[in-house]
Design a protein around this motif. Structure first.
Motif, PDB file in Angstrom:
ATOM      1  N   ASN A   2       0.821  -1.197   0.000  1.00  0.00           N
ATOM      2  CA  ASN A   2       0.000   0.000   0.000  1.00  0.00           C
ATOM      3  C   ASN A   2       0.866   1.261   0.000  1.00  0.00           C
ATOM      4  O   ASN A   2       1.807   1.375   0.799  1.00  0.00           O
ATOM      5  N   PRO A   3       0.562   2.206  -0.882  1.00  0.00           N
ATOM      6  CA  PRO A   3       1.320   3.466  -0.879  1.00  0.00           C
ATOM      7  C   PRO A   3       1.084   4.241   0.413  1.00  0.00           C
ATOM      8  O   PRO A   3       0.037   4.114   1.051  1.00  0.00           O
ATOM      9  N   LYS A   4       2.065   5.059   0.786  1.00  0.00           N
ATOM     10  CA  LYS A   4       1.978   5.849   2.004  1.00  0.00           C
ATOM     11  C   LYS A   4       1.871   7.329   1.653  1.00  0.00           C
ATOM     12  O   LYS A   4       2.010   7.724   0.489  1.00  0.00           O
ATOM     13  N   LEU A   5       1.693   8.152   2.683  1.00  0.00           N
ATOM     14  CA  LEU A   5       1.578   9.593   2.468  1.00  0.00           C
ATOM     15  C   LEU A   5       2.782  10.140   1.719  1.00  0.00           C
ATOM     16  O   LEU A   5       2.654  10.969   0.815  1.00  0.00           O
ATOM     17  N   ARG A   6       3.980   9.686   2.110  1.00  0.00           N
ATOM     18  CA  ARG A   6       5.182  10.230   1.477  1.00  0.00           C
ATOM     19  C   ARG A   6       5.257   9.847  -0.003  1.00  0.00           C
ATOM     20  O   ARG A   6       5.801  10.601  -0.821  1.00  0.00           O
ATOM     21  N   ASP A   7       4.693   8.680  -0.375  1.00  0.00           N
ATOM     22  CA  ASP A   7       4.666   8.291  -1.785  1.00  0.00           C
ATOM     23  C   ASP A   7       3.772   9.244  -2.580  1.00  0.00           C
ATOM     24  O   ASP A   7       4.108   9.646  -3.701  1.00  0.00           O
ATOM     25  N   VAL A   8       2.632   9.594  -2.002  1.00  0.00           N
ATOM     26  CA  VAL A   8       1.732  10.540  -2.661  1.00  0.00           C
ATOM     27  C   VAL A   8       2.399  11.905  -2.766  1.00  0.00           C
ATOM     28  O   VAL A   8       2.311  12.584  -3.795  1.00  0.00           O
ATOM     29  N   ALA A   9       3.083  12.319  -1.688  1.00  0.00           N
ATOM     30  CA  ALA A   9       3.747  13.622  -1.680  1.00  0.00           C
ATOM     31  C   ALA A   9       4.805  13.701  -2.778  1.00  0.00           C
ATOM     32  O   ALA A   9       4.897  14.710  -3.503  1.00  0.00           O
ATOM     33  N   GLU A  10       5.598  12.654  -2.914  1.00  0.00           N
ATOM     34  CA  GLU A  10       6.640  12.643  -3.958  1.00  0.00           C
ATOM     35  C   GLU A  10       6.004  12.673  -5.345  1.00  0.00           C
ATOM     36  O   GLU A  10       6.462  13.383  -6.243  1.00  0.00           O
ATOM     37  N   GLN A  38      -5.066  15.085  -5.221  1.00  0.00           N
ATOM     38  CA  GLN A  38      -6.116  14.091  -5.429  1.00  0.00           C
ATOM     39  C   GLN A  38      -5.807  13.211  -6.639  1.00  0.00           C
ATOM     40  O   GLN A  38      -6.068  11.999  -6.627  1.00  0.00           O
ATOM     41  N   ALA A  39      -5.268  13.823  -7.684  1.00  0.00           N
ATOM     42  CA  ALA A  39      -4.889  13.037  -8.865  1.00  0.00           C
ATOM     43  C   ALA A  39      -3.821  11.999  -8.508  1.00  0.00           C
ATOM     44  O   ALA A  39      -3.864  10.857  -8.986  1.00  0.00           O
ATOM     45  N   SER A  40      -2.866  12.379  -7.661  1.00  0.00           N
ATOM     46  CA  SER A  40      -1.833  11.438  -7.238  1.00  0.00           C
ATOM     47  C   SER A  40      -2.413  10.341  -6.349  1.00  0.00           C
ATOM     48  O   SER A  40      -2.027   9.169  -6.452  1.00  0.00           O
ATOM     49  N   ILE A  41      -3.334  10.713  -5.466  1.00  0.00           N
ATOM     50  CA  ILE A  41      -4.001   9.721  -4.619  1.00  0.00           C
ATOM     51  C   ILE A  41      -4.715   8.688  -5.487  1.00  0.00           C
ATOM     52  O   ILE A  41      -4.604   7.471  -5.266  1.00  0.00           O
ATOM     53  N   ASP A  42      -5.425   9.188  -6.506  1.00  0.00           N
ATOM     54  CA  ASP A  42      -6.158   8.282  -7.395  1.00  0.00           C
ATOM     55  C   ASP A  42      -5.198   7.420  -8.206  1.00  0.00           C
ATOM     56  O   ASP A  42      -5.427   6.216  -8.404  1.00  0.00           O
ATOM     57  N   ALA A  43      -4.133   8.034  -8.697  1.00  0.00           N
ATOM     58  CA  ALA A  43      -3.186   7.291  -9.540  1.00  0.00           C
ATOM     59  C   ALA A  43      -2.476   6.190  -8.766  1.00  0.00           C
ATOM     60  O   ALA A  43      -2.249   5.089  -9.291  1.00  0.00           O
ATOM     61  N   LEU A  44      -2.145   6.459  -7.504  1.00  0.00           N
ATOM     62  CA  LEU A  44      -1.408   5.481  -6.705  1.00  0.00           C
ATOM     63  C   LEU A  44      -2.316   4.529  -5.944  1.00  0.00           C
ATOM     64  O   LEU A  44      -1.855   3.523  -5.402  1.00  0.00           O
ATOM     65  N   GLY A  45      -3.607   4.857  -5.891  1.00  0.00           N
ATOM     66  CA  GLY A  45      -4.528   4.016  -5.139  1.00  0.00           C
ATOM     67  C   GLY A  45      -4.343   4.125  -3.638  1.00  0.00           C
ATOM     68  O   GLY A  45      -4.578   3.158  -2.903  1.00  0.00           O
ATOM     69  N   TYR A  46      -3.939   5.310  -3.166  1.00  0.00           N
ATOM     70  CA  TYR A  46      -3.715   5.499  -1.731  1.00  0.00           C
ATOM     71  C   TYR A  46      -5.039   5.462  -0.973  1.00  0.00           C
ATOM     72  O   TYR A  46      -6.026   6.067  -1.392  1.00  0.00           O
ATOM     73  N   ARG A  47      -5.054   4.770   0.148  1.00  0.00           N
ATOM     74  CA  ARG A  47      -6.207   4.751   1.036  1.00  0.00           C
ATOM     75  C   ARG A  47      -5.729   5.023   2.459  1.00  0.00           C
ATOM     76  O   ARG A  47      -4.786   4.368   2.932  1.00  0.00           O
ATOM     77  N   PRO A  48      -6.363   5.978   3.159  1.00  0.00           N
ATOM     78  CA  PRO A  48      -5.946   6.270   4.533  1.00  0.00           C
ATOM     79  C   PRO A  48      -6.124   5.059   5.440  1.00  0.00           C
ATOM     80  O   PRO A  48      -7.040   4.247   5.245  1.00  0.00           O
ATOM     81  N   ASN A  49      -5.257   4.945   6.409  1.00  0.00           N
ATOM     82  CA  ASN A  49      -5.375   3.904   7.426  1.00  0.00           C
ATOM     83  C   ASN A  49      -6.340   4.409   8.489  1.00  0.00           C
ATOM     84  O   ASN A  49      -5.972   5.164   9.388  1.00  0.00           O
ATOM     85  N   LEU A  50      -7.615   4.014   8.361  1.00  0.00           N
ATOM     86  CA  LEU A  50      -8.650   4.554   9.239  1.00  0.00           C
ATOM     87  C   LEU A  50      -8.440   4.137  10.688  1.00  0.00           C
ATOM     88  O   LEU A  50      -8.716   4.914  11.607  1.00  0.00           O
ATOM     89  N   ALA A  51      -7.965   2.934  10.906  1.00  0.00           N
ATOM     90  CA  ALA A  51      -7.742   2.489  12.283  1.00  0.00           C
ATOM     91  C   ALA A  51      -6.681   3.348  12.957  1.00  0.00           C
ATOM     92  O   ALA A  51      -6.835   3.788  14.100  1.00  0.00           O
ATOM     93  N   ALA A  52      -5.573   3.599  12.234  1.00  0.00           N
ATOM     94  CA  ALA A  52      -4.511   4.427  12.805  1.00  0.00           C
ATOM     95  C   ALA A  52      -5.005   5.847  13.022  1.00  0.00           C
ATOM     96  O   ALA A  52      -4.685   6.493  14.028  1.00  0.00           O
ATOM     97  N   ARG A  53      -5.792   6.352  12.091  1.00  0.00           N
ATOM     98  CA  ARG A  53      -6.302   7.719  12.236  1.00  0.00           C
ATOM     99  C   ARG A  53      -7.197   7.832  13.460  1.00  0.00           C
ATOM    100  O   ARG A  53      -7.138   8.812  14.204  1.00  0.00           O
ATOM    101  N   THR A  54      -8.033   6.820  13.675  1.00  0.00           N
ATOM    102  CA  THR A  54      -8.937   6.846  14.825  1.00  0.00           C
ATOM    103  C   THR A  54      -8.151   6.868  16.131  1.00  0.00           C
ATOM    104  O   THR A  54      -8.452   7.632  17.057  1.00  0.00           O
TER     105      THR A  54
END
Length: 330
Positions: A2-10, A38-54
């Protein structure tokens, strides 16, 4: 993997903080930057880790939308807009249906399953204002729709009295003088019908016309079949109406069918105005004149109030905009 935040940022050429702001619905991000992220999120298929966020934020990212009828076109359209707008804010909407049942509404009002969500958008039909005011659950709550005398609770609704007065005034302006009100609900605690009846009566009074009991037609529900039955009753009067203000578009569509069944020409012999601006009314023949609540704005305002409750802002009643859309039935 799974891609991470830093992957989307790059991928987007921005900072990790900027990506986090977009994911979490932070409003102060430039539109162009938001689109790129948002385009990068869609392209990489990034999904937030909801459990960690909670665990990190003490929040679930979930909002409940509690409505009387999922299959009602008005509530279905409002729900779709709420889901879409909440999604842009990084929220997920859970939808529940009460069928207007008082016990079920009370259960949800007093906290059943509310521990699962960060806030509740609630459109009750059957609970009294005192019950709403006595709520003990601490999860943020915003009421949708019309509720008389409910203090201390956030509330978003259009001005139903003004909207009904405007709709009836439009019929008067077309020269109609025997105008019926279809949708009275004396058995219901929901203030919608009362407020729309008040606006209807105000418009008649301003025109110097009396409110006639035989033209104020009660219905059990606000559906097409109820409008059909009530319109047939009106057409059997010794002096049938020359116009009808219907309290919902579903009632108006049923009334329109009844007029067709009896060979009554619309709008020549009978003008009709509905309320809600549901999609079906735009494709009826003739197309339905209606009061159009701004459903997008209602959803936006309600979600805004939930977020402000999290910051301990005092509750408010907010009036959302509406407009009269004149089409072929009047």
């Amino acid at each position: 993997m799974n891609p991470k935040l830093r992957d989307v940022a790059e991928h987007a050429g921005v900072s990790v903080r900027t990506v986090s702001n977009v994911v979490n619905g932070f409003r102060y991000v430039a539109p162009a930057t938001r689109e790129r992220v948002q385009a990068s999120i869609d392209a990489l298929g990034y999904r937030p880790n909801l459990a960690a966020r909670t665990l990190r934020r003490g929040r679930t990212g979930l909002v409940a939308l509690v409505i009387p009828e999922i299959d009602s076109p008005y509530f279905a359209e409002l729900a779709a807009r709420t889901v879409r707008i909440a999604g842009r804010r990084g929220l997920t909407v859970l939808i529940d249906q009460t069928d207007g049942d008082a016990e079920r509404e009370k259960e949800l009002l007093h906290g059943q399953r509310s521990q699962l969500v960060d806030g509740v958008l609630f459109s009750p039909w059957a609970v009294a204002p005192a019950e709403l005011a006595a709520r003990t659950d601490t999860v943020p709550l915003v009421l949708l729709g019309e509720h008389d005398g409910t203090a201390g609770v956030d509330h978003v609704a259009i001005d139903n009295v003004a909207a009904a007065r405007e709709a009836t005034g439009h019929l008067l302006a077309t020269g109609r003088r025997r105008i019926a009100a279809l949708g009275v609900q004396p058995q219901s605690l929901n203030a919608t019908a009362r407020q729309r009846l008040t606006g209807y009566r105000q418009a008649l009074a301003e025109a110097g016309l009396p409110a006639e009991a035989e033209l104020e037609v009660p219905v059990r529900r606000l559906h097409r079949a109820d409008g059909h039955r009530a319109m047939l009753e009106l057409l059997q009067l010794s002096q049938p109406p020359d116009a009808v203000f219907c309290f919902t578009d579903e009632l108006a569509l049923g009334a329109l069918r009844a007029a067709a069944d009896r060979g009554v020409a619309v709008p020549e012999a009978l003008a009709l105005v509905g309320f809600d601006d549901i999609e079906d009314g735009r494709f009826s023949v003739p197309a339905l004149t209606t009061v159009s609540p701004d459903k997008d704005r209602i959803a936006e305002l309600a979600l805004d109030r939930l977020s402000r409750q999290a910051g301990s802002e005092p509750p408010r009643s907010i009036v959302a905009p509406h407009r009269l859309v004149v089409r072929g039935t009047s």
